[in-house]
Design a protein around this motif. Sequence first.
Motif, PDB file in Angstrom:
ATOM      1  N   ILE A  56      54.720  37.155  75.819  1.00 17.08           N
ATOM      2  CA  ILE A  56      54.301  35.629  76.504  1.00 17.08           C
ATOM      3  C   ILE A  56      55.237  34.833  76.419  1.00 17.08           C
ATOM      4  CG2 ILE A  56      52.705  34.229  75.962  1.00 17.08           C
ATOM      5  CD1 ILE A  56      50.321  36.869  75.041  1.00 17.08           C
ATOM      6  N   LYS A  57      56.370  34.864  75.483  1.00 15.31           N
ATOM      7  CA  LYS A  57      57.167  33.716  75.582  1.00 15.31           C
ATOM      8  C   LYS A  57      57.524  33.484  76.855  1.00 15.31           C
ATOM      9  CE  LYS A  57      58.525  35.319  71.580  1.00 15.31           C
ATOM     10  NZ  LYS A  57      59.462  35.489  70.581  1.00 15.31           N
ATOM     11  N   GLY A  58      57.887  34.227  77.205  1.00 16.51           N
ATOM     12  CA  GLY A  58      58.613  34.136  78.665  1.00 16.51           C
ATOM     13  C   GLY A  58      57.623  33.803  80.156  1.00 16.51           C
ATOM     14  N   PHE A  59      56.294  33.245  79.314  1.00 11.93           N
ATOM     15  CA  PHE A  59      55.560  32.896  80.109  1.00 11.93           C
ATOM     16  C   PHE A  59      55.071  31.658  79.501  1.00 11.93           C
ATOM     17  CE2 PHE A  59      55.388  37.162  81.402  1.00 11.93           C
ATOM     18  CZ  PHE A  59      54.901  37.477  83.151  1.00 11.93           C
ATOM     19  N   MET A  60      55.906  30.554  78.304  1.00 15.27           N
ATOM     20  CA  MET A  60      55.059  29.753  77.866  1.00 15.27           C
ATOM     21  C   MET A  60      56.577  29.133  78.280  1.00 15.27           C
ATOM     22  SD  MET A  60      53.889  31.067  74.841  1.00 15.27           S
ATOM     23  CE  MET A  60      53.034  29.691  74.120  1.00 15.27           C
ATOM     24  N   LYS A  61      56.002  27.593  79.132  1.00 13.96           N
ATOM     25  CA  LYS A  61      56.986  26.646  79.470  1.00 13.96           C
ATOM     26  C   LYS A  61      57.270  25.970  77.967  1.00 13.96           C
ATOM     27  CE  LYS A  61      56.394  25.695  84.473  1.00 13.96           C
ATOM     28  NZ  LYS A  61      53.921  25.836  84.534  1.00 13.96           N
ATOM     29  N   ASP A  62      56.204  25.678  77.509  1.00 12.30           N
ATOM     30  CA  ASP A  62      56.319  24.929  75.641  1.00 12.30           C
ATOM     31  C   ASP A  62      56.165  25.939  74.770  1.00 12.30           C
ATOM     32  OD1 ASP A  62      56.395  22.494  74.510  1.00 12.30           O
ATOM     33  OD2 ASP A  62      54.430  22.021  74.449  1.00 12.30           O
ATOM     34  N   LYS A  63      57.652  26.442  74.934  1.00 10.31           N
ATOM     35  CA  LYS A  63      57.605  27.479  73.400  1.00 10.31           C
ATOM     36  C   LYS A  63      57.167  27.021  71.963  1.00 10.31           C
ATOM     37  CE  LYS A  63      60.222  29.148  77.056  1.00 10.31           C
ATOM     38  NZ  LYS A  63      60.012  30.486  77.729  1.00 10.31           N
ATOM     39  N   PRO A  64      56.627  28.418  71.350  1.00 12.24           N
ATOM     40  CA  PRO A  64      56.671  28.346  70.297  1.00 12.24           C
ATOM     41  C   PRO A  64      57.927  27.496  69.804  1.00 12.24           C
ATOM     42  CG  PRO A  64      55.701  30.440  71.311  1.00 12.24           C
ATOM     43  CD  PRO A  64      56.582  30.043  71.821  1.00 12.24           C
ATOM     44  N   LYS A 102      60.195  37.433  80.873  1.00 10.90           N
ATOM     45  CA  LYS A 102      59.053  38.206  80.745  1.00 10.90           C
ATOM     46  C   LYS A 102      58.158  39.193  80.950  1.00 10.90           C
ATOM     47  CE  LYS A 102      57.643  34.221  83.775  1.00 10.90           C
ATOM     48  NZ  LYS A 102      57.521  34.018  85.430  1.00 10.90           N
ATOM     49  N   TYR A 103      59.402  40.678  80.899  1.00  7.52           N
ATOM     50  CA  TYR A 103      59.135  41.773  80.904  1.00  7.52           C
ATOM     51  C   TYR A 103      59.741  42.485  79.915  1.00  7.52           C
ATOM     52  CZ  TYR A 103      54.849  40.744  83.996  1.00  7.52           C
ATOM     53  OH  TYR A 103      54.025  40.592  84.293  1.00  7.52           O
ATOM     54  N   ILE A 104      59.774  43.291  79.426  1.00  7.40           N
ATOM     55  CA  ILE A 104      60.835  44.253  78.457  1.00  7.40           C
ATOM     56  C   ILE A 104      60.733  45.542  79.226  1.00  7.40           C
ATOM     57  CG2 ILE A 104      61.480  44.582  76.531  1.00  7.40           C
ATOM     58  CD1 ILE A 104      61.736  41.764  75.628  1.00  7.40           C
ATOM     59  N   GLU A 105      62.045  46.143  79.087  1.00 10.79           N
ATOM     60  CA  GLU A 105      60.935  47.844  79.982  1.00 10.79           C
ATOM     61  C   GLU A 105      60.983  48.394  78.479  1.00 10.79           C
ATOM     62  OE1 GLU A 105      63.746  48.642  82.750  1.00 10.79           O
ATOM     63  OE2 GLU A 105      63.583  51.341  82.198  1.00 10.79           O
ATOM     64  N   LEU A 119      54.337  39.429  63.599  1.00 12.11           N
ATOM     65  CA  LEU A 119      55.756  38.654  64.484  1.00 12.11           C
ATOM     66  C   LEU A 119      55.650  38.287  65.853  1.00 12.11           C
ATOM     67  CD1 LEU A 119      57.963  40.528  62.049  1.00 12.11           C
ATOM     68  CD2 LEU A 119      57.421  38.148  61.926  1.00 12.11           C
ATOM     69  N   ASP A 120      56.096  38.269  66.652  1.00  9.04           N
ATOM     70  CA  ASP A 120      56.191  37.668  68.071  1.00  9.04           C
ATOM     71  C   ASP A 120      56.318  39.712  68.674  1.00  9.04           C
ATOM     72  OD1 ASP A 120      55.750  36.296  67.245  1.00  9.04           O
ATOM     73  OD2 ASP A 120      57.513  35.087  68.414  1.00  9.04           O
ATOM     74  N   GLN A 121      57.706  40.692  68.290  1.00 10.51           N
ATOM     75  CA  GLN A 121      58.044  42.099  68.407  1.00 10.51           C
ATOM     76  C   GLN A 121      56.837  42.712  68.407  1.00 10.51           C
ATOM     77  OE1 GLN A 121      60.293  44.313  65.410  1.00 10.51           O
ATOM     78  NE2 GLN A 121      60.366  41.565  64.804  1.00 10.51           N
ATOM     79  N   VAL A 122      55.695  42.747  67.080  1.00  9.72           N
ATOM     80  CA  VAL A 122      54.431  43.148  67.805  1.00  9.72           C
ATOM     81  C   VAL A 122      53.220  42.982  68.836  1.00  9.72           C
ATOM     82  CG1 VAL A 122      52.710  44.086  65.847  1.00  9.72           C
ATOM     83  CG2 VAL A 122      54.880  43.778  65.124  1.00  9.72           C
ATOM     84  N   VAL A 123      53.175  41.816  68.654  1.00 10.71           N
ATOM     85  CA  VAL A 123      52.503  41.394  70.308  1.00 10.71           C
ATOM     86  C   VAL A 123      53.224  41.574  70.911  1.00 10.71           C
ATOM     87  CG1 VAL A 123      51.319  38.835  70.880  1.00 10.71           C
ATOM     88  CG2 VAL A 123      51.791  39.151  68.853  1.00 10.71           C
ATOM     89  N   LEU A 124      54.475  41.799  71.362  1.00 11.98           N
ATOM     90  CA  LEU A 124      54.964  41.846  72.374  1.00 11.98           C
ATOM     91  C   LEU A 124      54.363  43.709  72.504  1.00 11.98           C
ATOM     92  CD1 LEU A 124      57.067  41.927  74.822  1.00 11.98           C
ATOM     93  CD2 LEU A 124      59.094  43.113  73.005  1.00 11.98           C
ATOM     94  N   ILE A 152      45.162  39.833  75.593  1.00 12.05           N
ATOM     95  CA  ILE A 152      45.079  39.144  76.766  1.00 12.05           C
ATOM     96  C   ILE A 152      46.875  38.796  76.981  1.00 12.05           C
ATOM     97  CG2 ILE A 152      43.596  37.668  75.504  1.00 12.05           C
ATOM     98  CD1 ILE A 152      45.586  35.662  74.111  1.00 12.05           C
ATOM     99  N   ALA A 153      47.332  39.370  77.157  1.00 12.63           N
ATOM    100  CA  ALA A 153      48.867  39.376  77.300  1.00 12.63           C
ATOM    101  C   ALA A 153      48.718  38.887  79.077  1.00 12.63           C
ATOM    102  CB  ALA A 153      49.969  40.136  76.944  1.00 12.63           C
ATOM    103  N   PRO A 154      48.945  39.490  79.783  1.00 14.07           N
ATOM    104  CA  PRO A 154      48.846  39.866  81.166  1.00 14.07           C
ATOM    105  C   PRO A 154      47.606  38.608  81.757  1.00 14.07           C
ATOM    106  CG  PRO A 154      47.689  41.685  80.646  1.00 14.07           C
ATOM    107  CD  PRO A 154      48.414  41.291  79.181  1.00 14.07           C
ATOM    108  N   PHE A 155      47.060  38.319  80.974  1.00 16.79           N
ATOM    109  CA  PHE A 155      45.630  37.011  81.293  1.00 16.79           C
ATOM    110  C   PHE A 155      46.013  35.838  81.058  1.00 16.79           C
ATOM    111  CE2 PHE A 155      43.920  41.451  80.807  1.00 16.79           C
ATOM    112  CZ  PHE A 155      43.565  41.258  81.422  1.00 16.79           C
ATOM    113  N   VAL A 156      46.459  35.270  79.936  1.00 14.30           N
ATOM    114  CA  VAL A 156      46.846  34.251  78.979  1.00 14.30           C
ATOM    115  C   VAL A 156      48.282  33.968  80.266  1.00 14.30           C
ATOM    116  CG1 VAL A 156      48.640  34.514  77.186  1.00 14.30           C
ATOM    117  CG2 VAL A 156      47.348  32.340  77.280  1.00 14.30           C
ATOM    118  N   ALA A 157      49.121  35.099  80.816  1.00 12.01           N
ATOM    119  CA  ALA A 157      50.485  35.016  81.164  1.00 12.01           C
ATOM    120  C   ALA A 157      49.931  34.295  82.909  1.00 12.01           C
ATOM    121  CB  ALA A 157      51.066  36.234  81.760  1.00 12.01           C
TER     122      ALA A 157
END
Lengths: 442, 442
Positions: free
Chosen positions: A20-28, A63-66, A234-239, A276-281
């Motif tokens: 998700i962070k890859g899609f945010m202009k204003d980062k956490p 934006k994406y990680i394999e 953590l962000d990794q878990v959300v990922l 929500i990941a792809p939807f919030v993107a």
Amino acid sequence: MIPFKIYLDERELPDKWLNIKGFMKDKPAPLIRPTDGKPCTLGDLTPVFCDALAAQELDGTSKYIEIPKPINDFYKLFRPSPLVRAYGLERALDTPAEIYYKFEGNNTSGSHKLNSAAAQAYYAKAQGLDAVTTETGAGQWGTALAMAGAYFGVGVNVFMVKVSYEQKPFRRNVMEVYGASVTPSPSEKTAAGRSILAAHPNTDGSLGCAISEAVEAATTDRSGKTRYVLGSVLDQVVLHQSVIGLETKTALDKYGIKPDVIIGCAGGGSNLGGLIAPFVAEKLEGKSDVRLVAVEPASCPSLTKGEYRYDYCDTAKITPLAKMYTLGCDFIPSASHAGGLRYHGMSPVLSKLYHDKYIEARSYTQTQVFAAAVEFAKIEGTLPAPESAHAIKGAIDIALDCKKSGEKKVIVFGLTGTGYFDMKAYGEFMNGSMKDSAYSAN
Amino acid sequence: MIPFKIYLDERELPDKWLNIKGFMKDKPAPLIRPTDGKPCTLGDLTPVFCDALAAQELDGTSKYIEIPKPINDFYKLFRPSPLVRAYGLERALDTPAEIYYKFEGNNTSGSHKLNSAAAQAYYAKAQGLDAVTTETGAGQWGTALAMAGAYFGVGVNVFMVKVSYEQKPFRRNVMEVYGASVTPSPSEKTAAGRSILAAHPNTDGSLGCAISEAVEAATTDRSGKTRYVLGSVLDQVVLHQSVIGLETKTALDKYGIKPDVIIGCAGGGSNLGGLIAPFVAEKLEGKSDVRLVAVEPASCPSLTKGEYRYDYCDTAKITPLAKMYTLGCDFIPSASHAGGLRYHGMSPVLSKLYHDKYIEARSYTQTQVFAAAVEFAKIEGTLPAPESAHAIKGAIDIALDCKKSGEKKVIVFGLTGTGYFDMKAYGEFMNGSMKDSAYSAN
């Protein structure tokens, strides 16, 4: 006609996680070190976390990680999860809304936790580690990690909150079947545990204490071949949990269904973030105005009553600080609160999205939530986890709003797991002894 | 490549059950009345069983019986069940065999029992009944019936063996969430219960006693709107369970896979009968020579050590007599036997097929079975029910036979359910305190 359950073909499963962070202009805001308040570097994190996971934690641009193939092969043992059309619930509510739920409970851990456990155990093995350590309260995360550790061949050492260890021996038995070592916390195995035992010999233990022991056990292991892993926040878990949302979106797209509202329960936030990941993107890119709704317990309302500020991730104040909605790292939910989602803070990514109004939030008392759970079980068959039932209650209320307004909206919610190990709380609800407690800062 | 899991499309689900008896030239001997030894008529059965179910029980000629649409709609909440390719197990055993399992555990009852509960609750409702009564031991059948009763709107009164009622309060809680009334047996509610309590005030109860109470409660209900239902053994139950085998065959056919061996655990026989239904039908028609293997516990070996003769279906000798393989209706398995499948007899249909050598049988001790269960859980992810693990052990041994002979056989087994409520037994196995007991007539 839309089938009762949409199962994707294995070839349709995602081969990348969405960050998700890859899609945010204003980062956490970044994690900061407790010592000097400066942003954590990779070098700060790798003594605690596996290298690949630490890198994912700090990755704000991809934006994406394999998804490595061995993880995807493991996913295929329990994924795709079904996207279910709740025809029965729609009929019972007499609503014009269409209701769908993504059900993550069809695996032995009983929840979505296995999605991230798979990734974390794999990366530990790939790095050549011998073992990972973690804490568990009720035991869902510990079970998920034990399953993933058995599959990938990496040792799993779980510090289980002592009161749960004693009251839920069956949860412990499940972890042991999968080869995990389970230690009641506080224990004599760590300095943190010994110091707490010295001061409070009869303590029941706490999640905060178990985290301290698990982190210490990982970082003081002399072989250097042990790291600490964590099941939420953590962000990794959300990922890793983005597989939930990616599958959901593919299934909806396949039938040309456009969701109007997406609802998830929120404790640490990893399930909601994943769903929500792809939807919030799309929303961040201005391509969608889908409503995204977090549902939390009224007695642990980090989003709806918390403050957005830097705070520790743990009670013992040994972790980095994260900028998040928090009730304060010393907050402990009322003892009468049975419904899970007890974490004082909220995923930094979700906190930022909430602060920026991409997400809304609401809260319910636990008797409201259990009433929705029982109604759902009778109609749709599945007995939900109390955590998941927060999302059910949210979906029911929004479907009833649609009934009033006559709007034929498409509602999607996350059913994160099953309640088979929560029958004590269900029993209290059924016999009328369950109490609600208002939130109060403590 | 064959996917990890084959899920049928909803349009591919069976719309008829398969009645094995319709394919048998040489029919099983009829149920007979205890009073005069004459074959039971419809009029003998309808005071006890729902009309439609009594008719199914006596139907020896129909090859297929249509599944009413409301039952199929309910099935769609938890079916199709996946047919899983056990790639991990094949690799771990280093066998040239292909191994598949049909997994029935993805529903809240945790097993295949829901397939017949759905049918029995539906027919009760369709007949205008208020309620059904039944007995339950460990609780899987009671849970399944409670779920189906809630869905179709028919009351469910469960007599639960007292020791299970007290030791497994969570199972009872699940049934109560679904609105069932659960009574510890023996109880004061029936003459049978009162008489046993008078003689043995501190009894733990038994399945035989619970059956007597459930039958009495149904047949003495003055409204005439209550009937008794049963979760295994009877021909009607085997009929409903044929959805397992029909789905399995459609999935295999879809990928052009021809099974060489089909394996199921056998207690009362309904799961095995359902799994093999379409395959044994082909064998009866001379179109197939597939091996069909029943696996039973060494301490309750009705097929491998029992006699083929008329016997009562229950301990209390109030039911009709069935011609079946039996250890004698007074037989009680060793108290150290934890692995389920405790019934003294075997489905009359399966007994006849075994007698006529369409089916073979083997038995294993419970430590052999639990060892296979733990191995399976670590490799394939799912923690199996001890009952189901009998089939796993059979499949592993036959796959190892293939390794020796170099034969690339296709093995299919039934994984009937999950072991989440069996952790006490798993705990005993893991800590080494589980004992095997040889079979001895008692």
